[in-house]
Scaffold this active site. Structure first.
Site, PDB file in Angstrom:
ATOM      1  N   ALA A  53     -13.998 -23.695  13.372  1.00 22.32           N
ATOM      2  CA  ALA A  53     -13.988 -25.000  14.036  1.00 22.32           C
ATOM      3  C   ALA A  53     -14.741 -25.959  13.133  1.00 22.32           C
ATOM      4  O   ALA A  53     -15.568 -25.536  12.312  1.00 22.32           O
ATOM      5  CB  ALA A  53     -14.674 -24.888  15.392  1.00 22.32           C
TER       6      ALA A  53
ATOM      7  N   GLY B 236     -13.646 -19.888  14.309  1.00 22.30           N
ATOM      8  CA  GLY B 236     -12.389 -20.240  14.978  1.00 22.30           C
ATOM      9  C   GLY B 236     -11.167 -19.733  14.234  1.00 22.30           C
ATOM     10  O   GLY B 236     -10.109 -19.546  14.831  1.00 22.30           O
TER      11      GLY B 236
ATOM     12  N   GLU C 205     -10.825 -16.254  15.321  1.00 24.40           N
ATOM     13  CA  GLU C 205     -10.388 -16.305  16.725  1.00 24.40           C
ATOM     14  C   GLU C 205      -8.914 -16.723  16.842  1.00 24.40           C
ATOM     15  O   GLU C 205      -8.204 -16.242  17.723  1.00 24.40           O
ATOM     16  CB  GLU C 205     -11.294 -17.271  17.506  1.00 24.40           C
ATOM     17  CG  GLU C 205     -12.711 -16.709  17.651  1.00 24.40           C
ATOM     18  CD  GLU C 205     -13.710 -17.764  18.104  1.00 24.40           C
ATOM     19  OE1 GLU C 205     -13.856 -18.797  17.402  1.00 24.40           O
ATOM     20  OE2 GLU C 205     -14.342 -17.564  19.146  1.00 24.40           O
TER      21      GLU C 205
ATOM     22  N   GLU D  72     -20.958 -17.769  13.619  1.00 26.48           N
ATOM     23  CA  GLU D  72     -21.575 -18.798  14.467  1.00 26.48           C
ATOM     24  C   GLU D  72     -23.080 -18.621  14.604  1.00 26.48           C
ATOM     25  O   GLU D  72     -23.825 -19.602  14.654  1.00 26.48           O
ATOM     26  CB  GLU D  72     -20.925 -18.795  15.867  1.00 26.48           C
ATOM     27  CG  GLU D  72     -19.495 -19.309  15.885  1.00 26.48           C
ATOM     28  CD  GLU D  72     -18.439 -18.259  15.583  1.00 26.48           C
ATOM     29  OE1 GLU D  72     -18.796 -17.129  15.186  1.00 26.48           O
ATOM     30  OE2 GLU D  72     -17.247 -18.568  15.750  1.00 26.48           O
TER      31      GLU D  72
END
Ligand code: COA
Length: 258
Positions: free
Chosen positions: A64, A109, A112, A132
């Site tokens: 992200a 992300g 993911e 993260e």
């Protein structure tokens, strides 16, 4: 679209995330375009299998977009996680097989996103991780849920708590990916796999995806009920008659997706 390119050829859709200046990191626009693309693909009868990849040789998706983090309130963060989860759940709910062709960094992300695809294939230079914790935050686009479901709780916690990056061979060993290919061959090998999938019954594949995903969410006995219901549903299709007839006539089946 600015960041998500779509190419459809011979039943295969190739969705390429292309924001190379930021290693294809996901911002709001990328997520919107990804959502729009998958909505379109679901309704496109020409498309049988979907491949998701990243532009360039360095990165699938580097996560992200961290640039947004400093100004986010806890409420913004909740909405941010929900938004990514919604788009990734849309991908996972595709009735057409979705294959990730992971051509480089698959971090946060990006990992993911790969987890929301049904199958994952990586190039030898791919690197995976949920970093993260290094930023003092946690995975928010499904990593704490899909990773343990795929590779088991212990292995998932190793990655989620350490933030360490793993290479493609370790990802293969963990069951995080289904196959590893040299970078230069990755897309053609994944396309070959997609072509092989296209020779099988599409309705049967859609029902298999449904049974598998519903099954892992529930008890064994309820999962078996799901399977029996899917087995019943597949007998409502024309393709199951073609499948059995072709076998008896010793010829390849010609499925019509009906
Ligand atoms: N969000 C926003 N920008 C990102 C990004 C991300 N997740 N990942 C990379 N970028 C940007 C960098 O800021 C840089 O932009 P700039 O050139 O404008 O400064 C550009 O992409 C290239 O990245 P760079 O760090 O210079 O490349 P590198 O080869 O040295 O390192 C990584 C590559 C992937 C190791 C490194 O970029 C990285 O650690 N990214 C963050 C990964 C992460 O924590 N993801 C999870 C987020 S929750």
């Amino acid at each position: 679209m600015d960041f998500v390119k779509l190419e459809v050829k011979g039943g295969i859709a190739i969705v390429t995330l292309d924001r190379q200046a930021k290693l294809n990191a996901l911002n709001g626009m990328v997520l919107n375009e990804l959502e729009e693309t998958f909505q379109e693909l679901q309704g496109n009868d020409e498309v049988r299998v979907i491949i998701v990849t990243g532009a360039g040789e360095k990165s699938f998706v580097a996560g992200a977009d961290i640039g947004q983090f400093p100004s986010m309130s806890p409420e913004d963060a909740h909405a941010f996680a929900k938004r990514g989860q919604t788009v990734f759940s849309l991908i996972e709910s595709s009735t057409k097989p979705v294959l990730a062709a992971i051509n480089g960094f698959a971090l946060g992300g990006g990992c993911e996103l790969a987890l929301s695809c049904h199958l994952r294939f990586a190039s030898e230079n791919a690197l995976f991780g949920q970093p993260e914790v290094k930023l003092g935050v946690i995975a928010g686009y499904g990593g704490t849920q899909r990773l343990p479901r795929l590779i088991g709780r212990g292995r998932a916690l190793d990655l989620l708590l350490s933030g360490r990056m793993i290479k493609a061979d370790e990802a293969l060993q963990m069951g995080l990916v289904n196959g590893v290919f040299p970078q230069i061959e990755l897309l053609s090998k994944v396309e070959e796999y997609a072509e092989m999938l296209m020779t099988q019954g599409p309705q049967a594949q859609a029902l298999t995806i449904r049974a598998v995903y519903r099954g892992v969410e529930t008890t064994l006995s309820k999962g078996l009920e799901e399977e029996a219901a899917a087995f019943r549903d597949v007998f409502e299709t024309e393709d199951r008659i073609e499948g059995a007839t072709a076998f008896l006539e010793r010829r390849p089946a010609k499925f019509k997706n009906r």
